[in-house]
Motif scaffolding. Structure first.
Motif, PDB file in Angstrom:
ATOM      1  N   MET A  93     -26.769  -7.590  -1.410  1.00  0.00           N
ATOM      2  CA  MET A  93     -25.927  -8.639  -0.845  1.00  0.00           C
ATOM      3  C   MET A  93     -24.445  -8.277  -0.994  1.00  0.00           C
ATOM      4  O   MET A  93     -23.981  -7.975  -2.087  1.00  0.00           O
ATOM      5  N   PRO A  94     -23.671  -8.295   0.084  1.00  0.00           N
ATOM      6  CA  PRO A  94     -22.245  -7.995  -0.022  1.00  0.00           C
ATOM      7  C   PRO A  94     -21.539  -8.998  -0.933  1.00  0.00           C
ATOM      8  O   PRO A  94     -21.830 -10.196  -0.891  1.00  0.00           O
ATOM      9  N   ILE A  95     -20.596  -8.499  -1.739  1.00  0.00           N
ATOM     10  CA  ILE A  95     -19.861  -9.335  -2.682  1.00  0.00           C
ATOM     11  C   ILE A  95     -18.367  -9.084  -2.531  1.00  0.00           C
ATOM     12  O   ILE A  95     -17.926  -7.928  -2.544  1.00  0.00           O
ATOM     13  N   ILE A  96     -17.603 -10.160  -2.374  1.00  0.00           N
ATOM     14  CA  ILE A  96     -16.147 -10.093  -2.467  1.00  0.00           C
ATOM     15  C   ILE A  96     -15.749 -10.781  -3.767  1.00  0.00           C
ATOM     16  O   ILE A  96     -16.082 -11.949  -3.979  1.00  0.00           O
ATOM     17  N   MET A  97     -15.063 -10.071  -4.650  1.00  0.00           N
ATOM     18  CA  MET A  97     -14.693 -10.609  -5.945  1.00  0.00           C
ATOM     19  C   MET A  97     -13.299 -11.224  -5.873  1.00  0.00           C
ATOM     20  O   MET A  97     -12.374 -10.629  -5.315  1.00  0.00           O
ATOM     21  N   LEU A  98     -13.167 -12.417  -6.442  1.00  0.00           N
ATOM     22  CA  LEU A  98     -11.875 -13.068  -6.581  1.00  0.00           C
ATOM     23  C   LEU A  98     -11.410 -12.931  -8.029  1.00  0.00           C
ATOM     24  O   LEU A  98     -12.199 -13.161  -8.950  1.00  0.00           O
ATOM     25  N   THR A  99     -10.168 -12.544  -8.227  1.00  0.00           N
ATOM     26  CA  THR A  99      -9.665 -12.388  -9.589  1.00  0.00           C
ATOM     27  C   THR A  99      -8.195 -12.782  -9.673  1.00  0.00           C
ATOM     28  O   THR A  99      -7.413 -12.505  -8.768  1.00  0.00           O
ATOM     29  N   ALA A 100      -7.844 -13.473 -10.779  1.00  0.00           N
ATOM     30  CA  ALA A 100      -6.445 -13.794 -11.052  1.00  0.00           C
ATOM     31  C   ALA A 100      -5.777 -12.675 -11.823  1.00  0.00           C
ATOM     32  O   ALA A 100      -4.568 -12.684 -12.020  1.00  0.00           O
ATOM     33  N   ARG A 101      -6.558 -11.702 -12.273  1.00  0.00           N
ATOM     34  CA  ARG A 101      -6.023 -10.592 -13.050  1.00  0.00           C
ATOM     35  C   ARG A 101      -5.464  -9.525 -12.128  1.00  0.00           C
ATOM     36  O   ARG A 101      -6.051  -9.196 -11.112  1.00  0.00           O
ATOM     37  N   LYS A 102      -4.338  -8.967 -12.515  1.00  0.00           N
ATOM     38  CA  LYS A 102      -3.692  -7.957 -11.686  1.00  0.00           C
ATOM     39  C   LYS A 102      -3.842  -6.554 -12.261  1.00  0.00           C
ATOM     40  O   LYS A 102      -3.355  -5.593 -11.688  1.00  0.00           O
ATOM     41  N   GLU A 103      -4.532  -6.438 -13.412  1.00  0.00           N
ATOM     42  CA  GLU A 103      -4.688  -5.130 -14.029  1.00  0.00           C
ATOM     43  C   GLU A 103      -5.590  -4.239 -13.181  1.00  0.00           C
ATOM     44  O   GLU A 103      -6.620  -4.669 -12.670  1.00  0.00           O
ATOM     45  N   GLU A 104      -5.195  -2.983 -13.053  1.00  0.00           N
ATOM     46  CA  GLU A 104      -5.972  -2.029 -12.269  1.00  0.00           C
ATOM     47  C   GLU A 104      -7.381  -1.875 -12.812  1.00  0.00           C
ATOM     48  O   GLU A 104      -8.347  -1.782 -12.045  1.00  0.00           O
ATOM     49  N   LEU A 113     -18.967  -1.941 -10.386  1.00  0.00           N
ATOM     50  CA  LEU A 113     -20.149  -2.776 -10.547  1.00  0.00           C
ATOM     51  C   LEU A 113     -20.831  -3.081  -9.217  1.00  0.00           C
ATOM     52  O   LEU A 113     -21.891  -3.693  -9.189  1.00  0.00           O
ATOM     53  N   GLY A 114     -20.209  -2.657  -8.111  1.00  0.00           N
ATOM     54  CA  GLY A 114     -20.857  -2.824  -6.815  1.00  0.00           C
ATOM     55  C   GLY A 114     -20.240  -3.858  -5.913  1.00  0.00           C
ATOM     56  O   GLY A 114     -20.791  -4.155  -4.853  1.00  0.00           O
ATOM     57  N   ALA A 115     -19.108  -4.458  -6.312  1.00  0.00           N
ATOM     58  CA  ALA A 115     -18.426  -5.382  -5.397  1.00  0.00           C
ATOM     59  C   ALA A 115     -17.965  -4.602  -4.166  1.00  0.00           C
ATOM     60  O   ALA A 115     -17.514  -3.468  -4.259  1.00  0.00           O
ATOM     61  N   ASP A 116     -18.090  -5.220  -2.996  1.00  0.00           N
ATOM     62  CA  ASP A 116     -17.712  -4.558  -1.753  1.00  0.00           C
ATOM     63  C   ASP A 116     -16.222  -4.666  -1.475  1.00  0.00           C
ATOM     64  O   ASP A 116     -15.668  -3.870  -0.721  1.00  0.00           O
ATOM     65  N   ASP A 117     -15.572  -5.649  -2.079  1.00  0.00           N
ATOM     66  CA  ASP A 117     -14.134  -5.809  -1.939  1.00  0.00           C
ATOM     67  C   ASP A 117     -13.679  -6.794  -3.001  1.00  0.00           C
ATOM     68  O   ASP A 117     -14.505  -7.423  -3.682  1.00  0.00           O
ATOM     69  N   TYR A 118     -12.376  -6.924  -3.174  1.00  0.00           N
ATOM     70  CA  TYR A 118     -11.830  -7.892  -4.112  1.00  0.00           C
ATOM     71  C   TYR A 118     -10.537  -8.445  -3.542  1.00  0.00           C
ATOM     72  O   TYR A 118      -9.891  -7.837  -2.689  1.00  0.00           O
ATOM     73  N   LEU A 119     -10.161  -9.625  -4.027  1.00  0.00           N
ATOM     74  CA  LEU A 119      -8.950 -10.283  -3.569  1.00  0.00           C
ATOM     75  C   LEU A 119      -8.303 -10.943  -4.783  1.00  0.00           C
ATOM     76  O   LEU A 119      -8.974 -11.604  -5.572  1.00  0.00           O
ATOM     77  N   THR A 120      -6.990 -10.733  -4.941  1.00  0.00           N
ATOM     78  CA  THR A 120      -6.278 -11.266  -6.094  1.00  0.00           C
ATOM     79  C   THR A 120      -5.730 -12.650  -5.788  1.00  0.00           C
ATOM     80  O   THR A 120      -5.125 -12.873  -4.745  1.00  0.00           O
ATOM     81  N   LYS A 121      -5.962 -13.588  -6.699  1.00  0.00           N
ATOM     82  CA  LYS A 121      -5.414 -14.940  -6.566  1.00  0.00           C
ATOM     83  C   LYS A 121      -3.928 -14.932  -6.938  1.00  0.00           C
ATOM     84  O   LYS A 121      -3.521 -14.197  -7.834  1.00  0.00           O
ATOM     85  N   PRO A 122      -3.131 -15.798  -6.287  1.00  0.00           N
ATOM     86  CA  PRO A 122      -3.468 -16.631  -5.126  1.00  0.00           C
ATOM     87  C   PRO A 122      -3.612 -15.777  -3.874  1.00  0.00           C
ATOM     88  O   PRO A 122      -2.949 -14.748  -3.744  1.00  0.00           O
ATOM     89  N   LEU A 194      -9.588   6.452   4.413  1.00  0.00           N
ATOM     90  CA  LEU A 194     -10.801   6.153   3.656  1.00  0.00           C
ATOM     91  C   LEU A 194     -10.746   4.753   3.073  1.00  0.00           C
ATOM     92  O   LEU A 194     -11.718   3.987   3.152  1.00  0.00           O
ATOM     93  N   LEU A 195      -9.613   4.389   2.501  1.00  0.00           N
ATOM     94  CA  LEU A 195      -9.468   3.059   1.907  1.00  0.00           C
ATOM     95  C   LEU A 195      -9.495   1.972   2.968  1.00  0.00           C
ATOM     96  O   LEU A 195     -10.111   0.920   2.792  1.00  0.00           O
ATOM     97  N   GLU A 196      -8.854   2.218   4.088  1.00  0.00           N
ATOM     98  CA  GLU A 196      -8.830   1.222   5.157  1.00  0.00           C
ATOM     99  C   GLU A 196     -10.230   0.951   5.685  1.00  0.00           C
ATOM    100  O   GLU A 196     -10.627  -0.201   5.884  1.00  0.00           O
ATOM    101  N   GLU A 197     -11.007   2.000   5.884  1.00  0.00           N
ATOM    102  CA  GLU A 197     -12.347   1.814   6.444  1.00  0.00           C
ATOM    103  C   GLU A 197     -13.319   1.275   5.415  1.00  0.00           C
ATOM    104  O   GLU A 197     -14.341   0.680   5.766  1.00  0.00           O
ATOM    105  N   ALA A 198     -13.007   1.480   4.124  1.00  0.00           N
ATOM    106  CA  ALA A 198     -13.842   0.904   3.081  1.00  0.00           C
ATOM    107  C   ALA A 198     -13.423  -0.524   2.778  1.00  0.00           C
ATOM    108  O   ALA A 198     -14.018  -1.179   1.937  1.00  0.00           O
ATOM    109  N   GLY A 199     -12.356  -1.015   3.461  1.00  0.00           N
ATOM    110  CA  GLY A 199     -11.956  -2.398   3.316  1.00  0.00           C
ATOM    111  C   GLY A 199     -11.127  -2.693   2.098  1.00  0.00           C
ATOM    112  O   GLY A 199     -11.009  -3.831   1.678  1.00  0.00           O
ATOM    113  N   ARG A 200     -10.523  -1.662   1.489  1.00  0.00           N
ATOM    114  CA  ARG A 200      -9.735  -1.877   0.283  1.00  0.00           C
ATOM    115  C   ARG A 200      -8.401  -1.191   0.461  1.00  0.00           C
ATOM    116  O   ARG A 200      -8.328   0.029   0.421  1.00  0.00           O
ATOM    117  N   GLY A 201      -7.343  -1.959   0.612  1.00  0.00           N
ATOM    118  CA  GLY A 201      -6.036  -1.377   0.877  1.00  0.00           C
ATOM    119  C   GLY A 201      -5.052  -1.547  -0.250  1.00  0.00           C
ATOM    120  O   GLY A 201      -3.857  -1.504  -0.035  1.00  0.00           O
TER     121      GLY A 201
END
Length: 246
Positions: A93-104, A113-122, A194-201
């Motif tokens: 199942m595709p997973i987009i992770m939400l996180t308030a943490r900005k650490e790399e 861990l297998g997340a397909d993408d992530y987005l930093t809050k806010p 590579l990053l653009e097509e993998a959805g992580r910029g």
């Protein structure tokens, strides 16, 4: 209701994502974030089930067909990292992770861990929708034939990779990077592509993330890291996919 009780929403909009509604599972303990996602995605004819914790995930996925999960990193009880690890043990199942943490390190761990993408809050709901669509495009290529380079075969529909007929287990990010390379065999693919097509910029982790995962790909695909024949490095630019033979 939103406080701990599954909430389902579907709505119509002039801009439809697909003829059949996409079903997204949102797991976040912040009611305002859940409501924002429910409202915004509902406007684009996306059905949303919203949960405040991970306790009801198994019940929801047992009775509903979920196309993608939006998962908060920090949850009461079982955290998002543990949930992602558990889901990846038996599901793609595709997973987009939400996180308030900005650490790399946290963001790299989410990808590992297998997340397909992530987005930093806010975050912007519009960006979330764009990332959601990008992930669904990658994970549901709708009948596209396998990509074959030498004895390497990449099945886009099943998200399976084989070398000389033997199955190779990859993380979601590794698979997406390999697809981007396999679509251009013999051509140099820059890291940013590579990053653009993998959805992580994300600029902070971009180069390091690609390099680390290419190293993992080489090892898993049986490519000698000291003298790679399958994935070759073009210094200062990116990578090129060759073939291991037939």
């Amino acid at each position: 209701m939103l406080n701990g009780v599954p909430t389902q929403v579907s709505a119509t909009s002039p801009e439809k994502m697909s003829p059949a509604a996409t079903h997204v599972l949102v797991v976040d303990d912040d009611p305002s974030i859940r409501q924002t996602i429910v409202n915004y995605l509902g406007d684009y004819e996306i059905q949303v089930t919203a949960l405040a914790s991970g306790r009801e995930i198994a019940d929801v996925t047992a009775r509903e067909m979920i196309d993608l999960m939006i998962l908060d990193l920090k949850l009461p009880g079982e955290n998002g990292m543990d949930i992602a690890r558990r889901i990846r043990a038996d599901s793609n199942m595709p997973i987009i992770m939400l996180t308030a943490r900005k650490e790399e390190a946290d963001r790299v761990m989410a990808l590992e861990l297998g997340a397909d993408d992530y987005l930093t809050k806010p975050f912007s709901p519009r960006e979330l929708l764009a990332r959601l669509r990008a992930v669904l495009r990658r994970t549901a290529p709708a009948g596209e034939p396998p990509l074959v380079v030498g004895n390497l075969s990449v099945d886009l529909q099943a998200r399976e990779v084989r070398v000389s007929g033997g199955a190779v287990e990859l993380t979601a990010f590794e698979f997406d990077l390999l697809v981007a390379l396999a679509r251009r065999p013999g051509r140099v693919v820059p890291r940013e592509v590579l990053l653009e097509e993998a959805g992580r910029g994300d600029v902070t982790v971009s180069d390091r993330t690609v390099d680390v995962h290419v190293s993992h790909l080489r090892r898993k695909l049986g490519d000698d890291p000291r003298a790679p024949r399958l994935i070759k490095t073009v210094r200062g630019v990116g990578y090129v996919l060759g073939g291991l033979g037939s």
